[in-house]
Design a protein around this motif. Structure first.
Motif, PDB file in Angstrom:
ATOM      1  N   GLU A  89      75.940  31.434  47.054  1.00  0.00           N
ATOM      2  CA  GLU A  89      76.064  32.818  46.598  1.00  0.00           C
ATOM      3  C   GLU A  89      76.647  32.923  45.190  1.00  0.00           C
ATOM      4  O   GLU A  89      76.584  33.988  44.554  1.00  0.00           O
ATOM      5  N   ALA A  90      77.221  31.849  44.686  1.00  0.00           N
ATOM      6  CA  ALA A  90      77.890  31.897  43.385  1.00  0.00           C
ATOM      7  C   ALA A  90      76.915  32.179  42.245  1.00  0.00           C
ATOM      8  O   ALA A  90      77.272  32.805  41.250  1.00  0.00           O
ATOM      9  N   GLN A 137      76.485  35.839  41.803  1.00  0.00           N
ATOM     10  CA  GLN A 137      77.718  36.394  41.221  1.00  0.00           C
ATOM     11  C   GLN A 137      77.782  36.099  39.720  1.00  0.00           C
ATOM     12  O   GLN A 137      78.170  36.951  38.920  1.00  0.00           O
ATOM     13  N   TRP A 138      77.364  34.883  39.358  1.00  0.00           N
ATOM     14  CA  TRP A 138      77.354  34.514  37.942  1.00  0.00           C
ATOM     15  C   TRP A 138      76.378  35.394  37.153  1.00  0.00           C
ATOM     16  O   TRP A 138      76.708  35.903  36.080  1.00  0.00           O
ATOM     17  N   GLU A 187      77.559  38.785  36.320  1.00  0.00           N
ATOM     18  CA  GLU A 187      78.577  38.831  35.267  1.00  0.00           C
ATOM     19  C   GLU A 187      78.026  38.408  33.911  1.00  0.00           C
ATOM     20  O   GLU A 187      78.448  38.908  32.873  1.00  0.00           O
TER      21      GLU A 187
END
Length: 217
Positions: free
Chosen positions: A143-144, A147-148, A151
């Motif tokens: 999931e990162a 999220q990256w 952002e």
């Protein structure tokens, strides 16, 4: 027969006879003031010499902006070259002497430059730590990536995915014995390239002169 006038002096309109209790009290106060002044001067001298020692660590670009005399700049350069303890000590005393000749404005400029360097170093360290956290999350948590991208939406997704995929492929299983000894497993090239990629995306204007702390040739 007239009385012989007493020897003394006037303080704020009051006559103080030599040898009197008030005379002794005033002289004691004056002596204490002089000693305090000497103490203050000694403290200021030590502080300026310490400031000179800190100048030895100042980055060249910040040093160049300071209005220092050629004599002081040369003395600092010489101090850096000297390796003998006693020779360096004497040279730093000379640096301290030159530092005491600086005006207040220049001393403040020196303090400001050193503070700029300290804050910059702390910010750089924090940025490196943040990049390390993102790298480990992107490799270890599916999931990162989303999220990256939320952002840093301008990131080249294809390149980032390729680096993550290769870093996972190159990952070496941790050896239990090595872990127990506090030794990290050797990481592949993609692991380091991912770190540099993340750093560049987080701060596009930064000069890429920092190595990955996990770099292990």
């Amino acid at each position: 027969m007239s009385r012989k006038p007493k020897k003394g002096y006037y303080v704020r309109g009051q006559f103080v006879a030599e040898g009197s209790e008030l005379d002794l009290q005033l002289k004691a106060e004056l002596k204490g003031t002089d000693e305090a002044s000497k103490t203050d001067l000694k403290r200021e001298s030590s502080a300026l010499q310490k400031l000179g020692e800190e100048l030895l660590t100042l980055r060249a670009d910040l040093m160049a902006k300071l209005p220092l005399s050629d004599k002081l700049v040369d003395a600092l350069a010489e101090a850096k070259r000297i390796t003998n303890f006693e020779g360096r000590r004497r040279q730093m005393q000379f640096v301290g002497k030159l530092m005491r000749l600086l005006d207040e404005e220049t001393v403040e400029a020196v303090k400001t430059a050193l503070e700029v360097q300290r804050k910059g170093s702390a910010a750089d360290t924090a940025a490196l730590h943040q990049a390390e956290l993102w790298r480990d999350r992107l490799i270890g948590v599916e999931e990162a990536l989303a999220q990256w991208m939320a952002e840093y939406p301008d990131t080249d997704t294809q390149q980032l995915r390729a680096l993550i995929r290769q870093a996972r492929k190159d990952a070496v299983p941790a050896d239990r014995a090595a872990v127990s000894q506090g030794l990290a497993p050797r990481q592949g090239r993609a692991y380091r390239e991912l770190f540099r990629f993340i750093k560049q995306q987080m701060n596009p204007d930064a000069v890429d002169d920092d190595e990955d702390p996990a770099h292990d040739d």
